[in-house]
Design an enzyme around this catalytic site. Structure first.
Site, PDB file in Angstrom:
ATOM      1  N   ASP A  36      36.003  32.794  36.241  1.00 46.96           N
ATOM      2  CA  ASP A  36      37.218  32.344  36.936  1.00 46.96           C
ATOM      3  C   ASP A  36      38.319  32.221  35.891  1.00 46.96           C
ATOM      4  O   ASP A  36      38.126  32.624  34.743  1.00 46.96           O
ATOM      5  CB  ASP A  36      36.932  30.999  37.650  1.00 46.96           C
ATOM      6  CG  ASP A  36      37.794  30.801  38.886  1.00 46.96           C
ATOM      7  OD1 ASP A  36      39.003  31.136  38.835  1.00 46.96           O
ATOM      8  OD2 ASP A  36      37.283  30.313  39.908  1.00 46.96           O
ATOM      9  N   ASP A  47      21.681  28.753  35.428  1.00 49.87           N
ATOM     10  CA  ASP A  47      22.155  30.144  35.483  1.00 49.87           C
ATOM     11  C   ASP A  47      23.140  30.314  36.637  1.00 49.87           C
ATOM     12  O   ASP A  47      22.760  30.763  37.714  1.00 49.87           O
ATOM     13  CB  ASP A  47      20.902  31.022  35.665  1.00 49.87           C
ATOM     14  CG  ASP A  47      21.204  32.498  35.780  1.00 49.87           C
ATOM     15  OD1 ASP A  47      22.309  32.917  35.408  1.00 49.87           O
ATOM     16  OD2 ASP A  47      20.313  33.238  36.236  1.00 49.87           O
ATOM     17  N   THR A  77      22.211  44.013  34.913  1.00 46.66           N
ATOM     18  CA  THR A  77      21.287  45.162  34.845  1.00 46.66           C
ATOM     19  C   THR A  77      21.275  45.945  36.157  1.00 46.66           C
ATOM     20  O   THR A  77      20.798  47.071  36.201  1.00 46.66           O
ATOM     21  CB  THR A  77      19.859  44.715  34.480  1.00 46.66           C
ATOM     22  OG1 THR A  77      19.544  43.563  35.252  1.00 46.66           O
ATOM     23  CG2 THR A  77      19.742  44.391  33.016  1.00 46.66           C
ATOM     24  N   LYS A 115      14.517  27.806  34.357  1.00 43.12           N
ATOM     25  CA  LYS A 115      15.830  28.321  34.744  1.00 43.12           C
ATOM     26  C   LYS A 115      16.084  27.975  36.207  1.00 43.12           C
ATOM     27  O   LYS A 115      15.259  28.274  37.075  1.00 43.12           O
ATOM     28  CB  LYS A 115      15.885  29.842  34.570  1.00 43.12           C
ATOM     29  CG  LYS A 115      17.222  30.439  35.011  1.00 43.12           C
ATOM     30  CD  LYS A 115      17.347  31.901  34.611  1.00 43.12           C
ATOM     31  CE  LYS A 115      16.839  32.874  35.634  1.00 43.12           C
ATOM     32  NZ  LYS A 115      17.687  33.001  36.839  1.00 43.12           N
ATOM     33  N   ARG A 151       8.454  35.897  38.643  1.00 44.87           N
ATOM     34  CA  ARG A 151       7.272  36.159  39.461  1.00 44.87           C
ATOM     35  C   ARG A 151       5.947  36.340  38.726  1.00 44.87           C
ATOM     36  O   ARG A 151       4.913  35.926  39.265  1.00 44.87           O
ATOM     37  CB  ARG A 151       7.564  37.327  40.406  1.00 44.87           C
ATOM     38  CG  ARG A 151       8.536  36.917  41.512  1.00 44.87           C
ATOM     39  CD  ARG A 151       9.238  38.087  42.123  1.00 44.87           C
ATOM     40  NE  ARG A 151      10.143  38.733  41.185  1.00 44.87           N
ATOM     41  CZ  ARG A 151      10.845  39.816  41.448  1.00 44.87           C
ATOM     42  NH1 ARG A 151      10.739  40.391  42.629  1.00 44.87           N
ATOM     43  NH2 ARG A 151      11.663  40.327  40.553  1.00 44.87           N
ATOM     44  N   LYS A 157      26.424  31.699  36.065  1.00 46.85           N
ATOM     45  CA  LYS A 157      27.277  32.857  35.741  1.00 46.85           C
ATOM     46  C   LYS A 157      28.737  32.651  36.135  1.00 46.85           C
ATOM     47  O   LYS A 157      29.293  33.373  36.966  1.00 46.85           O
ATOM     48  CB  LYS A 157      26.745  34.113  36.428  1.00 46.85           C
ATOM     49  CG  LYS A 157      25.314  34.481  36.051  1.00 46.85           C
ATOM     50  CD  LYS A 157      24.913  35.820  36.654  1.00 46.85           C
ATOM     51  CE  LYS A 157      23.513  36.255  36.274  1.00 46.85           C
ATOM     52  NZ  LYS A 157      22.441  35.484  36.920  1.00 46.85           N
TER      53      LYS A 157
HETATM   54  O1  C5P Z   1      10.687  37.388  38.901  1.00 47.61           O
HETATM   55  P1  C5P Z   1      11.361  37.983  37.705  1.00 47.61           P
HETATM   56  O2  C5P Z   1      10.557  37.848  36.423  1.00 47.61           O
HETATM   57  O3  C5P Z   1      11.829  39.414  37.936  1.00 47.61           O
HETATM   58  O4  C5P Z   1      12.653  37.080  37.504  1.00 47.61           O
HETATM   59  C1  C5P Z   1      13.634  37.362  36.558  1.00 47.61           C
HETATM   60  C2  C5P Z   1      14.735  36.349  36.634  1.00 47.61           C
HETATM   61  O5  C5P Z   1      15.780  36.740  35.749  1.00 47.61           O
HETATM   62  C3  C5P Z   1      15.374  36.203  38.016  1.00 47.61           C
HETATM   63  O6  C5P Z   1      15.806  34.856  38.153  1.00 47.61           O
HETATM   64  C4  C5P Z   1      16.561  37.136  37.938  1.00 47.61           C
HETATM   65  O7  C5P Z   1      17.615  36.755  38.790  1.00 47.61           O
HETATM   66  C5  C5P Z   1      16.982  36.964  36.477  1.00 47.61           C
HETATM   67  N1  C5P Z   1      17.746  38.078  35.923  1.00 47.61           N
HETATM   68  C6  C5P Z   1      17.275  39.389  35.880  1.00 47.61           C
HETATM   69  N2  C5P Z   1      18.037  40.382  35.345  1.00 47.61           N
HETATM   70  C7  C5P Z   1      19.260  40.097  34.859  1.00 47.61           C
HETATM   71  C8  C5P Z   1      19.749  38.792  34.880  1.00 47.61           C
HETATM   72  C9  C5P Z   1      18.958  37.795  35.439  1.00 47.61           C
HETATM   73  O8  C5P Z   1      16.156  39.665  36.309  1.00 47.61           O
HETATM   74  N3  C5P Z   1      19.983  41.049  34.308  1.00 47.61           N
END
Ligand code: C5P
Length: 232
Positions: free
Chosen positions: A64, A59, A119, A32, A211, A61
């Site tokens: 517009d 990603d 979220t 992603k 992460r 998003k």
């Molecule tokens: O590091 P981590 O596993 O928390 O990363 C989750 C990824 O998913 C990040 O790129 C974050 O921006 C994305 N994301 C999220 N929650 C959402 C939408 C996207 O954690 N509702």
């Protein structure tokens, strides 16, 4: 529809992303690319990672007016991404325009999914600031139904919302879920999390993992563990 693990490549430069991806010598994970990396490096980062043989979820998003989204989606389609997204809050008309823009001359197009409510948006703020007088769950279901009506393939949602979306929109409607953590791992700033195994049980089609893989001592081993728990 293939279940897969998507690695969130949340790096601030192409070099950092390449250093990370260079560690994968045997497999080519689905990755992603988010706003940070895309805005830092531009479309060339998509071409370069694609050239290395990875599938890409871009990603960005989009949100517009329909005409602008349609034309922008046509550009992303030519970049040959495999999956991209927009905000369902842009309305059914905007989402239909996006599908049109994304569809290539031969009728194929990247997977298109919608963000329902982020979220990070609480029910309280949604009601007080956005004046949406419904529950957050009803809003998520309605936005998912709108996305389905517009011809989209699915939504991004928390694993805990995936079952609700599937029961409202059908099992074929995709759920792409971030917020995944290993049972013995750090939660970090994510609040509502699930393990890859649990996400599989709930019926997520793709999990987005950042992460737990990117910050792991051995990212390749962490990726393989995710795949084993979610797909295997
Ligand atoms: O590091 P981590 O596993 O928390 O990363 C989750 C990824 O998913 C990040 O790129 C974050 O921006 C994305 N994301 C999220 N929650 C959402 C939408 C996207 O954690 N509702």
């Amino acid at each position: 529809m293939g279940k897969d693990v998507i690695i969130a490549c949340d790096f601030s430069s192409a070099q950092a992303a390449f250093n990370f991806l260079d560690r994968f010598t045997e497999e080519k994970p689905f990755v992603k690319i988010g706003m940070e990396l895309f805005y830092a490096e531009g479309p060339s980062i998509v071409r370069e990672i694609k050239k290395r043989g990875h599938k890409i979820f871009l990603d960005l998003k989009l949100h517009d007016i329909p005409n602008t989204v349609k034309k922008s989606m046509a550009v992303l389609s030519r970049l040959d991404v495999d999956m991209t997204n927009l905000h369902a809050a842009g309305t059914v008309e905007m989402m239909k325009a996006a599908v049109e823009g994304l569809t290539r001359e031969d009728g194929t197009r990247p997977i298109l999914i919608a963000v329902t409510q982020l979220t990070s948006t609480s029910e309280q703020r949604m009601q007080d600031e956005l004046l949406i007088n419904a529950s957050i769950n009803d809003t998520i279901v309605k936005y998912a139904q709108n996305a389905k009506e517009a011809g989209l393939d699915g939504v991004v949602c928390s694993p805990l919302e995936a079952a609700m979306v599937k029961s409202a929109c059908g099992t074929e409607f995709m759920t792409v879920t971030p917020g995944v953590r290993f049972a013995d791992g750090d939660v970090g700033d994510q609040v509502r999390v699930t393990t890859p195994e649990k996400a599989k049980e709930i019926g997520s089609d793709y999990i987005v993992v950042g992460r737990p893989i990117t910050a792991a001592e051995d990212p390749v081993a962490a990726y393989r563990r995710c795949v084993a728990e979610f797909v295997g």
